[in-house]
Design a protein around this motif. Structure first.
Motif, PDB file in Angstrom:
ATOM      1  N   VAL A  11       0.985  -1.097  -0.001  1.00 40.73           N
ATOM      2  CA  VAL A  11       0.071  -0.020   0.270  1.00 40.73           C
ATOM      3  C   VAL A  11       0.896   1.323   0.147  1.00 40.73           C
ATOM      4  CG1 VAL A  11      -1.903  -1.045   1.140  1.00 40.73           C
ATOM      5  CG2 VAL A  11       0.050  -0.092   2.487  1.00 40.73           C
ATOM      6  N   GLN A  12       0.269   2.622  -0.033  1.00 40.46           N
ATOM      7  CA  GLN A  12       0.959   3.418  -0.128  1.00 40.46           C
ATOM      8  C   GLN A  12       0.817   4.398   1.377  1.00 40.46           C
ATOM      9  OE1 GLN A  12      -0.838   5.968  -3.472  1.00 40.46           O
ATOM     10  NE2 GLN A  12       0.975   4.934  -4.853  1.00 40.46           N
ATOM     11  N   THR A  13       1.648   5.415   1.617  1.00 34.72           N
ATOM     12  CA  THR A  13       1.510   5.953   2.839  1.00 34.72           C
ATOM     13  C   THR A  13       0.195   6.616   3.033  1.00 34.72           C
ATOM     14  OG1 THR A  13       4.222   6.547   2.663  1.00 34.72           O
ATOM     15  CG2 THR A  13       2.471   7.893   4.016  1.00 34.72           C
ATOM     16  N   GLY A  14      -0.333   6.340   4.192  1.00 28.20           N
ATOM     17  CA  GLY A  14      -1.729   6.883   4.393  1.00 28.20           C
ATOM     18  C   GLY A  14      -2.752   5.886   4.229  1.00 28.20           C
ATOM     19  N   ASP A  15      -2.625   4.805   3.519  1.00 32.75           N
ATOM     20  CA  ASP A  15      -3.567   3.805   3.084  1.00 32.75           C
ATOM     21  C   ASP A  15      -3.880   2.874   4.674  1.00 32.75           C
ATOM     22  OD1 ASP A  15      -2.568   3.106  -0.206  1.00 32.75           O
ATOM     23  OD2 ASP A  15      -3.983   4.890   0.498  1.00 32.75           O
ATOM     24  N   SER A  16      -4.816   2.171   4.395  1.00 36.55           N
ATOM     25  CA  SER A  16      -5.233   1.240   5.515  1.00 36.55           C
ATOM     26  C   SER A  16      -5.031  -0.322   5.017  1.00 36.55           C
ATOM     27  CB  SER A  16      -6.803   1.440   5.862  1.00 36.55           C
ATOM     28  OG  SER A  16      -6.607   2.634   6.420  1.00 36.55           O
ATOM     29  N   LEU A  17      -4.865  -0.938   5.787  1.00 39.24           N
ATOM     30  CA  LEU A  17      -5.001  -2.471   5.579  1.00 39.24           C
ATOM     31  C   LEU A  17      -5.308  -3.343   6.911  1.00 39.24           C
ATOM     32  CD1 LEU A  17      -1.190  -3.688   4.392  1.00 39.24           C
ATOM     33  CD2 LEU A  17      -3.725  -3.815   2.990  1.00 39.24           C
ATOM     34  N   ASN A  75     -12.445 -17.455  17.820  1.00 37.22           N
ATOM     35  CA  ASN A  75     -10.828 -17.297  18.002  1.00 37.22           C
ATOM     36  C   ASN A  75      -9.938 -16.577  16.972  1.00 37.22           C
ATOM     37  OD1 ASN A  75     -10.901 -18.716  20.351  1.00 37.22           O
ATOM     38  ND2 ASN A  75     -10.778 -20.610  19.454  1.00 37.22           N
ATOM     39  N   THR A  76     -10.566 -15.499  16.529  1.00 37.06           N
ATOM     40  CA  THR A  76      -9.988 -14.802  15.440  1.00 37.06           C
ATOM     41  C   THR A  76      -9.430 -13.476  16.051  1.00 37.06           C
ATOM     42  OG1 THR A  76     -11.369 -15.625  13.814  1.00 37.06           O
ATOM     43  CG2 THR A  76     -10.398 -13.636  13.267  1.00 37.06           C
ATOM     44  N   VAL A  77      -8.213 -13.100  15.511  1.00 36.17           N
ATOM     45  CA  VAL A  77      -7.948 -11.670  15.991  1.00 36.17           C
ATOM     46  C   VAL A  77      -7.563 -10.787  14.758  1.00 36.17           C
ATOM     47  CG1 VAL A  77      -5.516 -12.368  16.100  1.00 36.17           C
ATOM     48  CG2 VAL A  77      -6.301 -10.276  17.252  1.00 36.17           C
ATOM     49  N   ARG A  78      -8.097  -9.684  14.603  1.00 36.19           N
ATOM     50  CA  ARG A  78      -7.738  -8.561  13.739  1.00 36.19           C
ATOM     51  C   ARG A  78      -6.908  -7.505  14.058  1.00 36.19           C
ATOM     52  NH1 ARG A  78     -13.179 -10.656  13.511  1.00 36.19           N
ATOM     53  NH2 ARG A  78     -13.546 -11.867  11.537  1.00 36.19           N
ATOM     54  N   LEU A  79      -6.324  -6.993  12.926  1.00 35.13           N
ATOM     55  CA  LEU A  79      -5.562  -5.741  13.270  1.00 35.13           C
ATOM     56  C   LEU A  79      -5.855  -4.726  12.094  1.00 35.13           C
ATOM     57  CD1 LEU A  79      -3.381  -4.327  15.295  1.00 35.13           C
ATOM     58  CD2 LEU A  79      -1.629  -4.952  13.309  1.00 35.13           C
ATOM     59  N   GLN A  80      -6.506  -3.821  12.597  1.00 35.61           N
ATOM     60  CA  GLN A  80      -6.959  -2.587  11.607  1.00 35.61           C
ATOM     61  C   GLN A  80      -5.830  -1.685  11.675  1.00 35.61           C
ATOM     62  OE1 GLN A  80      -9.704  -2.289   9.266  1.00 35.61           O
ATOM     63  NE2 GLN A  80      -8.496  -0.405   8.605  1.00 35.61           N
ATOM     64  N   MET A  81      -5.149  -1.455  10.587  1.00 37.66           N
ATOM     65  CA  MET A  81      -3.952  -0.600  10.331  1.00 37.66           C
ATOM     66  C   MET A  81      -4.433   0.872   9.633  1.00 37.66           C
ATOM     67  SD  MET A  81      -0.959  -3.403  10.080  1.00 37.66           S
ATOM     68  CE  MET A  81      -1.579  -3.897   8.571  1.00 37.66           C
ATOM     69  N   ASN A  82      -4.329   1.721  10.129  1.00 35.89           N
ATOM     70  CA  ASN A  82      -4.574   3.118   9.462  1.00 35.89           C
ATOM     71  C   ASN A  82      -3.371   3.812   9.280  1.00 35.89           C
ATOM     72  OD1 ASN A  82      -7.382   2.086   9.038  1.00 35.89           O
ATOM     73  ND2 ASN A  82      -7.989   3.153  10.898  1.00 35.89           N
ATOM     74  N   SER A  83      -3.659   4.746   8.491  1.00 31.74           N
ATOM     75  CA  SER A  83      -2.659   6.045   8.372  1.00 31.74           C
ATOM     76  C   SER A  83      -0.992   5.123   8.290  1.00 31.74           C
ATOM     77  CB  SER A  83      -2.467   6.857   9.699  1.00 31.74           C
ATOM     78  OG  SER A  83      -3.790   7.741   9.585  1.00 31.74           O
ATOM     79  N   LEU A  84      -1.084   4.327   7.613  1.00 33.87           N
ATOM     80  CA  LEU A  84       0.102   3.479   7.292  1.00 33.87           C
ATOM     81  C   LEU A  84       1.336   4.261   6.997  1.00 33.87           C
ATOM     82  CD1 LEU A  84      -1.302   0.167   6.040  1.00 33.87           C
ATOM     83  CD2 LEU A  84       0.096   0.241   8.087  1.00 33.87           C
ATOM     84  N   THR A 114       2.705 -12.583   7.550  1.00 33.82           N
ATOM     85  CA  THR A 114       2.330 -11.967   6.210  1.00 33.82           C
ATOM     86  C   THR A 114       3.013 -10.790   5.948  1.00 33.82           C
ATOM     87  OG1 THR A 114       0.127 -11.524   5.150  1.00 33.82           O
ATOM     88  CG2 THR A 114       0.546 -10.847   7.403  1.00 33.82           C
ATOM     89  N   GLN A 115       3.487 -10.446   4.774  1.00 34.66           N
ATOM     90  CA  GLN A 115       4.282  -9.101   4.382  1.00 34.66           C
ATOM     91  C   GLN A 115       3.382  -7.978   4.354  1.00 34.66           C
ATOM     92  OE1 GLN A 115       7.764  -8.876   3.867  1.00 34.66           O
ATOM     93  NE2 GLN A 115       7.236  -6.639   4.169  1.00 34.66           N
ATOM     94  N   VAL A 116       3.670  -6.866   5.059  1.00 35.63           N
ATOM     95  CA  VAL A 116       3.232  -5.670   4.983  1.00 35.63           C
ATOM     96  C   VAL A 116       4.212  -4.568   4.156  1.00 35.63           C
ATOM     97  CG1 VAL A 116       2.047  -3.436   6.036  1.00 35.63           C
ATOM     98  CG2 VAL A 116       1.417  -5.842   6.606  1.00 35.63           C
ATOM     99  N   THR A 117       4.062  -4.085   3.381  1.00 36.94           N
ATOM    100  CA  THR A 117       4.826  -2.973   2.421  1.00 36.94           C
ATOM    101  C   THR A 117       4.106  -1.924   2.347  1.00 36.94           C
ATOM    102  OG1 THR A 117       6.108  -4.904   1.700  1.00 36.94           O
ATOM    103  CG2 THR A 117       6.704  -2.529   0.733  1.00 36.94           C
ATOM    104  N   VAL A 118       4.627  -0.426   2.979  1.00 38.65           N
ATOM    105  CA  VAL A 118       4.115   0.657   2.735  1.00 38.65           C
ATOM    106  C   VAL A 118       5.125   1.500   2.091  1.00 38.65           C
ATOM    107  CG1 VAL A 118       3.040   2.719   3.877  1.00 38.65           C
ATOM    108  CG2 VAL A 118       3.165   0.726   5.139  1.00 38.65           C
ATOM    109  N   SER A 119       4.682   1.975   0.803  1.00 36.83           N
ATOM    110  CA  SER A 119       5.607   2.571  -0.158  1.00 36.83           C
ATOM    111  C   SER A 119       5.580   4.267   0.247  1.00 36.83           C
ATOM    112  CB  SER A 119       5.560   2.479  -1.608  1.00 36.83           C
ATOM    113  OG  SER A 119       4.117   3.014  -1.798  1.00 36.83           O
ATOM    114  N   SER A 120       6.505   5.006   0.269  1.00 41.19           N
ATOM    115  CA  SER A 120       6.413   6.510   0.391  1.00 41.19           C
ATOM    116  C   SER A 120       6.055   7.136  -0.866  1.00 41.19           C
ATOM    117  CB  SER A 120       7.850   6.986   0.854  1.00 41.19           C
ATOM    118  OG  SER A 120       8.805   6.453  -0.058  1.00 41.19           O
TER     119      SER A 120
END
Length: 120
Positions: A11-17, A75-84, A114-120
C-alpha cells in the motif's frame, strides 16, 4: 493447533490494511492473541495484543493508528492498520497464547508471517 493469517499487501503511505488471524484446532482456552512484526536483521517486536479479559496493549508507535480486536467465538484476531507509514513495513506475525484441550499448561502458537509493505 494452527494459526492462519491473511491480509498483508503493498500500500501507499496513509492507506489502510486489515490483518486477520484465525486459531483452529484442539484449543481449550485462548488467553491472548496478538500481532508482532519483524524486519530483516531486527528483533521481532510486539505491535498489539488483546488478552482474554479484554485488556489491550499497543507498541507506542502504532497507538492511535492501529486497532486490535478479537472475535472470541471464532478465535479470530484482527488488526486494523490506518495511516500506514513506511516504517510500518515488516513481516507481521500472529501469535496466540492458548491452553490446549486435555492440558493445563499454556502454549504459544505462531502463525505464518504476512508481508506488509508501505511505499512512500
Amino acid at each position: 493447533v494452527q494459526l492462519q493469517a491473511s491480509g498483508g499487501g503493498l500500500v501507499q503511505t496513509g492507506d489502510s490494511l486489515r490483518l486477520s488471524c484465525n486459531a483452529s484446532g484442539s484449543i481449550f482456552r485462548v488467553n491472548a492473541m496478538g500481532w508482532y512484526r519483524q524486519n530483516l536483521g531486527k528483533e521481532r517486536e510486539l505491535v498489539g495484543v488483546i488478552f482474554r479479559d479484554g485488556e489491550i496493549r499497543y507498541e507506542d508507535s502504532v497507538k492511535g493508528r492501529f486497532t486490535i480486536s478479537r472475535d472470541g467465538a471464532e478465535n479470530t484476531v484482527r488488526l486494523q492498520m490506518n495511516s500506514l507509514k513506511p516504517e510500518d513495513t515488516a513481516v507481521y506475525y500472529c501469535k496466540a497464547s492458548v491452553v490446549l484441550q486435555g492440558t493445563f499448561s499454556p502454549h504459544d502458537i505462531w502463525g505464518q508471517g504476512t508481508q506488509v509493505t508501505v511505499s512512500s
